[in-house]
Design an enzyme around this catalytic site. Structure first.
Site, short mmCIF file in Angstrom:
data_model
loop_
_atom_site.label_atom_id
_atom_site.label_comp_id
_atom_site.label_asym_id
_atom_site.label_seq_id
_atom_site.Cartn_x
_atom_site.Cartn_y
_atom_site.Cartn_z
N ASN A 265 0.92 -1.23 -0.06
CA ASN A 265 0.05 -0.11 0.00
C ASN A 265 1.02 1.26 -0.11
O ASN A 265 1.66 1.69 0.95
CB ASN A 265 -0.90 -0.08 1.38
N LYS B 281 0.09 4.26 -0.19
CA LYS B 281 -0.46 5.44 0.43
C LYS B 281 -0.31 6.53 -0.55
O LYS B 281 -0.65 6.70 -1.84
CB LYS B 281 -0.06 5.56 1.80
N HIS C 173 -9.39 0.91 5.36
CA HIS C 173 -8.06 1.12 6.11
C HIS C 173 -8.41 2.09 7.03
O HIS C 173 -9.20 3.00 7.15
CB HIS C 173 -7.16 1.57 4.98
N GLY D 207 2.80 2.09 11.13
CA GLY D 207 3.91 3.15 10.82
C GLY D 207 4.47 3.31 12.08
O GLY D 207 5.10 4.63 12.34
#
Length: 257
Positions: free
Chosen positions: A10, A12, A93, A174
């Protein structure tokens, strides 16, 4: 028959045309790891360019609107994504749920629209650190999933082919933190039970359940050795071919062991 491990990147809100070189490198490397299914979800602007060049990897999107068309300035429909070359879409998400206020009912509507447009769906779920500390993580995730998942029926078809679940504890996204193997196994086991309950043994037992949350080449092998982990949804580590394919290699080696 068990499906191949599914490793999904992903990207982002990262990526301009300069990143096409990384996508090419990922695609070339994926051709050497056929025991693993590799895919990336770049920003909308790169879906078609990557789709045109990719020979092995799947290309998907990070979100779609729940309506098929209409007066929705700035939004993108599932049909538009399919037209651009996307084969799947990530939905629900935590960053969409938190920053855009997406509720379970909206996620379900998006999933049903995406399926109707021929896209596969990766549906995300996960709890906050506060919820886990309160001992309510499993209860929360199962309720979230039950309210977000598309209903079994003609629109969904074979759930094991159309649907993937991604468990991403919010506190591990993250942050460098990763859930323990015991925590992952417990949650994935509960999710598996729910999927069998909703879609039946034949389909529910085959739907892949990915883990996401600070997955890196250094911890990937341990994660993939955990029961009911069918792959990974990878964030920052998917932005370079070296780190992303290091994770894919760990999945391939787990298959061989």
């Amino acid at each position: 028959m068990a499906q191949r491990p599914y490793i999904v990147g992903n990207w982002k809100m990262h990526g301009t045309r300069a990143m096409l070189s990384e996508a090419r490198a990922i695609d070339r490397a994926a051709q050497r790891h056929m025991k693993v299914e590799v895919a990336i979800a770049p920003p909308y602007t790169l879906i078609h360019p990557i789709h045109r060049e990719a020979e092995q990897i799947g290309v998907g999107a990070q979100d779609c609107h729940h309506e098929s068309e209409g007066a929705h300035t700035g939004d993108i429909s599932a049909a538009m994504l399919a037209d651009a070359g996307a084969k799947f879409v990530i939905l629900g998400h935590s960053e969409r749920r938190q920053a855009h206020g997406e509720k379970d009912s909206v996620v379900r509507a998006k999933a049903e629209t995406a399926l109707g447009s021929g896209l596969r769906v990766i549906l995300c779920c996960g709890e906050s650190e506060k919820t886990r500390d309160a001992g309510k993580a499993i209860e929360f995730v199962k309720k979230q999933l039950k309210s977000s998942l598309p209903k079994a029926g003609e629109e969904l078809g074979d759930a094991s082919e159309k649907l993937t679940i991604a468990y991403e504890p919010i506190w591990a996204i993250g942050t460098g933190k990763t859930a323990t193997g015991a925590d992952i196994a417990a949650m994935h086991g509960e999710i598996r039970e729910l999927l069998v309950e909703l879609y039946g043994e034949d389909q529910g037992s085959e739907i892949r359940i990915l883990y996401g949350g600070s997955v890196k080449p250094e911890n990937a092998a341990e994660i993939f050795a955990t029961p009911e982990v069918g792959g990974a949804l990878v964030g920052g580590a998917s932005l370079t071919a070296d780190s992303f394919m290091g994770i894919a290699l760990a999945a391939a080696e787990t298959e061989d062991s």
